[in-house]
Design an enzyme around this catalytic site. Structure first.
Site, short mmCIF file in Angstrom:
data_model
loop_
_atom_site.label_atom_id
_atom_site.label_comp_id
_atom_site.label_asym_id
_atom_site.label_seq_id
_atom_site.Cartn_x
_atom_site.Cartn_y
_atom_site.Cartn_z
N LYS A 11 -11.48 -11.86 -1.56
CA LYS A 11 -11.88 -11.07 -2.74
C LYS A 11 -13.41 -11.03 -2.92
O LYS A 11 -14.13 -11.82 -2.31
CB LYS A 11 -11.19 -11.65 -3.98
CG LYS A 11 -9.66 -11.56 -3.91
CD LYS A 11 -9.03 -11.91 -5.26
CE LYS A 11 -7.53 -11.82 -5.21
NZ LYS A 11 -6.92 -12.03 -6.55
N TYR A 51 -2.72 -2.64 -6.96
CA TYR A 51 -2.17 -3.61 -7.92
C TYR A 51 -1.26 -2.94 -8.96
O TYR A 51 -1.03 -3.51 -10.03
CB TYR A 51 -3.31 -4.36 -8.62
CG TYR A 51 -3.88 -5.50 -7.78
CD1 TYR A 51 -3.13 -6.63 -7.50
CD2 TYR A 51 -5.17 -5.44 -7.29
CE1 TYR A 51 -3.64 -7.68 -6.75
CE2 TYR A 51 -5.70 -6.49 -6.53
CZ TYR A 51 -4.91 -7.60 -6.27
OH TYR A 51 -5.42 -8.65 -5.53
N ASN A 114 -10.36 -15.49 -7.80
CA ASN A 114 -9.62 -16.60 -7.16
C ASN A 114 -9.67 -16.53 -5.63
O ASN A 114 -8.77 -17.02 -4.95
CB ASN A 114 -8.20 -16.71 -7.71
CG ASN A 114 -7.31 -15.54 -7.36
OD1 ASN A 114 -7.79 -14.53 -6.86
ND2 ASN A 114 -6.03 -15.67 -7.62
N HIS A 117 -6.25 -13.12 -1.93
CA HIS A 117 -4.91 -12.63 -2.28
C HIS A 117 -3.97 -13.00 -1.14
O HIS A 117 -4.37 -12.99 0.02
CB HIS A 117 -4.95 -11.11 -2.45
CG HIS A 117 -3.59 -10.49 -2.50
ND1 HIS A 117 -2.85 -10.46 -3.66
CD2 HIS A 117 -2.82 -9.91 -1.54
CE1 HIS A 117 -1.68 -9.88 -3.40
NE2 HIS A 117 -1.65 -9.53 -2.12
N GLU A 128 1.64 -3.84 1.53
CA GLU A 128 0.20 -4.10 1.40
C GLU A 128 -0.53 -3.90 2.73
O GLU A 128 -1.64 -3.35 2.76
CB GLU A 128 -0.01 -5.51 0.85
CG GLU A 128 0.46 -5.62 -0.60
CD GLU A 128 0.53 -7.05 -1.12
OE1 GLU A 128 0.92 -7.21 -2.30
OE2 GLU A 128 0.23 -8.01 -0.39
P1 CMP Z 1 -3.44 -11.96 -6.73
O1 CMP Z 1 -2.66 -12.88 -5.86
O2 CMP Z 1 -4.43 -11.09 -6.05
O3 CMP Z 1 -2.45 -11.03 -7.58
C1 CMP Z 1 -2.79 -10.52 -8.85
C2 CMP Z 1 -4.03 -11.12 -9.41
O4 CMP Z 1 -4.20 -10.99 -10.81
C3 CMP Z 1 -4.02 -12.61 -9.18
O5 CMP Z 1 -4.21 -12.87 -7.80
C4 CMP Z 1 -5.14 -13.07 -10.11
O6 CMP Z 1 -6.42 -13.03 -9.51
C5 CMP Z 1 -5.10 -12.02 -11.23
N1 CMP Z 1 -4.67 -12.57 -12.52
C6 CMP Z 1 -5.42 -12.64 -13.63
N2 CMP Z 1 -4.73 -13.20 -14.64
C7 CMP Z 1 -3.50 -13.50 -14.16
C8 CMP Z 1 -2.35 -14.12 -14.71
N3 CMP Z 1 -2.29 -14.51 -15.99
N4 CMP Z 1 -1.25 -14.28 -13.90
C9 CMP Z 1 -1.29 -13.86 -12.61
N5 CMP Z 1 -2.36 -13.27 -12.04
C10 CMP Z 1 -3.47 -13.10 -12.80
#
Ligand code: CMP
Length: 139
Positions: A11, A51, A114, A117, A128
């Protein structure tokens, strides 16, 4: 059912913080083979589409804006039991909960930023991967 492929993105936060090489090294050192790899940038439109499954969640707007804020690295990875093994390698969605030694524990700062993904199912890994890569871009 297990699958041997998953999809990942490094990311914008991890790219901006200079962690592309270290994260790819962690991935290949764990036994994943790189099938496809791309350094690119999502627009708000493409991030929103990627998303779309989260479009009713309260964090959707912030997620789309963050994911289109800078370049990302997209990849298709192959390994036995790929979905589960990759999720174990990256750790919990919230880095505060991620186990010691996981990619998110080492390189991520927040649940939004974070670092990586990882697909949550075989079906989503295929969707994806198809979002980013043509058949000719897979090796
Ligand atoms: P990702 O695995 O990319 O999938 C969706 C993303 O939404 C997740 O990682 C997080 O970076 C983001 N996100 C932000 N808030 C939340 C939440 N409360 N629960 C899950 N995903 C979240």
């Amino acid at each position: 059912m297990t699958t041997n492929r998953t999809f990942t993105m490094i990311k914008p936060d991890a790219v901006a913080n200079g962690h592309i090489g270290a994260i790819i090294n962690d991935i290949t050192a764990t036994g994943f083979k790189i099938i496809a790899l791309k350094y690119t940038k999502l627009t708000e439109e493409t991030a929103g589409k990627f998303y779309e499954v989260h479009k009713d969640r309260p964090f959707y707007g912030d997620l789309v804006s963050f994911m289109s804020s800078g370049p990302i690295v997209a990849a298709i990875l192959e390994k036995d039991n790929a979905i589960e093994d990759f999720r174990n390698l990256i750790g919990a969605t919230n880095p505060a909960d991620a186990a010691e030694g996981t990619i998110r524990q080492k390189y991520a700062k927040s649940i939004d930023a974070n670092a990586v993904h990882g697909s949550d199912s075989n079906e989503n890994a295929a969707i994806e991967g198809d979002f980013f890569f043509t058949a000719a871009e897979r090796f």
